[in-house]
Write an enzyme that holds these catalytic residues in place. Structure first.
Site, PDB file in Angstrom:
ATOM      1  N   CYS A  66      40.818  40.892  43.852  1.00  0.00           N
ATOM      2  CA  CYS A  66      42.163  40.332  43.690  1.00  0.00           C
ATOM      3  C   CYS A  66      42.223  39.686  42.303  1.00  0.00           C
ATOM      4  O   CYS A  66      41.428  38.795  42.012  1.00  0.00           O
ATOM      5  CB  CYS A  66      42.446  39.301  44.779  1.00  0.00           C
ATOM      6  N   CYS A 204      51.061  39.689  41.937  1.00  0.00           N
ATOM      7  CA  CYS A 204      49.852  40.459  42.243  1.00  0.00           C
ATOM      8  C   CYS A 204      49.153  40.775  40.927  1.00  0.00           C
ATOM      9  O   CYS A 204      49.726  41.454  40.066  1.00  0.00           O
ATOM     10  CB  CYS A 204      50.195  41.742  42.992  1.00  0.00           C
TER      11      CYS A 204
END
Length: 267
Positions: A66, A204
């Site tokens: 991530c 994101c």
């Protein structure tokens, strides 16, 4: 902690006390019965780097890498004294580098993606969508609004259309989906449906990297490229376009600690 709008609950698990992170993630990420977050991140011991980052989505699924979480964990490791202003950490079998820019910003260096499948045509019902697939440590589909006759990115039902593309049969393990509109030669607007969260998130990191690379290669936009996220924050992406195969791509943006505390959790 929050990284440009992606929020994470962070744990220093170097003592190995957390034995069942899957169930912990499901409970603590619930925004009604837990604390609420997009996922959890564990700092664990590593034999090859300063530390290991282990990430689980809010539904308990393993998240792989991530980008915004990587920037958050780098800042936390610095605060805990695990690393200096620059650090190398392990995540999902790969090494990542990060640098503390100032009190607000952290830059993460990710390996430049090896897997790119551009100009895909995906059928949904009677419609075809043109899309671009890039694996930036997590799988991402990039859908440009102008290539799909979408006039206003803000009016897209991201949860509905994103979910359909996320489960498209072409992607065996599913994919994240990024809808992108070009603002100018140095800026794009991005909205993301994240698998594991199973809905739109405010930002994101790995999706921003995938969207930026697709924008540079398909739309010939300039670097560094600014990505305007749904949180309103800007993530900045850069890599050396002069190299046929750059080694790294950098992701820079804000990182903030929201709170610290003790969690009452019974396994």
């Amino acid at each position: 902690m929050t990284g440009a709008g992606n929020d994470f609950i962070m744990f220093d698990n170097r003592n190995g006390k957390i034995k069942n992170p899957v169930e912990l993630a499901k409970w603590v990420c619930d925004r009604h019965f837990g604390v609420g977050a997009d996922g959890i991140i564990l700092i664990e011991k590593s034999e090859i780097a300063d530390f290991k980052m282990v990430y689980f989505n809010s539904d308990g699924s393993f998240g792989g890498m991530c980008g915004n979480g990587g920037r958050c964990v780098a800042k936390l490791a610095f605060i805990l004294g695990i690393s200096k202003g620059k650090t190398t950490f392990e995540a999902n079998g790969k090494l990542y580098h990060a640098e503390i820019i100032d009190e607000q910003k952290v830059k993460l260096f990710l390996p430049f993606p090896q897997t790119k499948k551009l100009n895909l045509k995906l059928k949904l019902g009677k419609k075809f969508f043109k899309a671009h697939f890039i694996d930036t440590g997590a799988p991402h589909l990039v859908v440009f609004t102008d290539e799909n006759s979408i006039k206003n990115i803000e009016k897209i039902n991201v949860n509905q259309l994103g979910r359909k593309l996320r489960y498209h049969p072409k992607f065996e393990n599913g994919t994240n989906v990024n809808f992108v509109a070009v603002i100018d030669n140095e800026t794009i607007r991005m909205r993301t449906y994240e698998r594991g969260v199973e809905g739109e998130t405010l930002a994101c990191g790995t999706g921003s990297v995938a969207s930026a690379i697709a924008s540079v290669e398909i739309k010939n936009l300039n670097l560094p490229l600014k990505v305007k996220t749904s949180s309103g924050e800007i993530l900045t992406i850069f890599y050396d376009r002069n190299k046929s195969q750059p080694e790294f791509v950098s992701l820079e943006g804000s990182v903030k600690i929201i709170c610290e505390g003790t969690l009452n959790y019974e396994t």
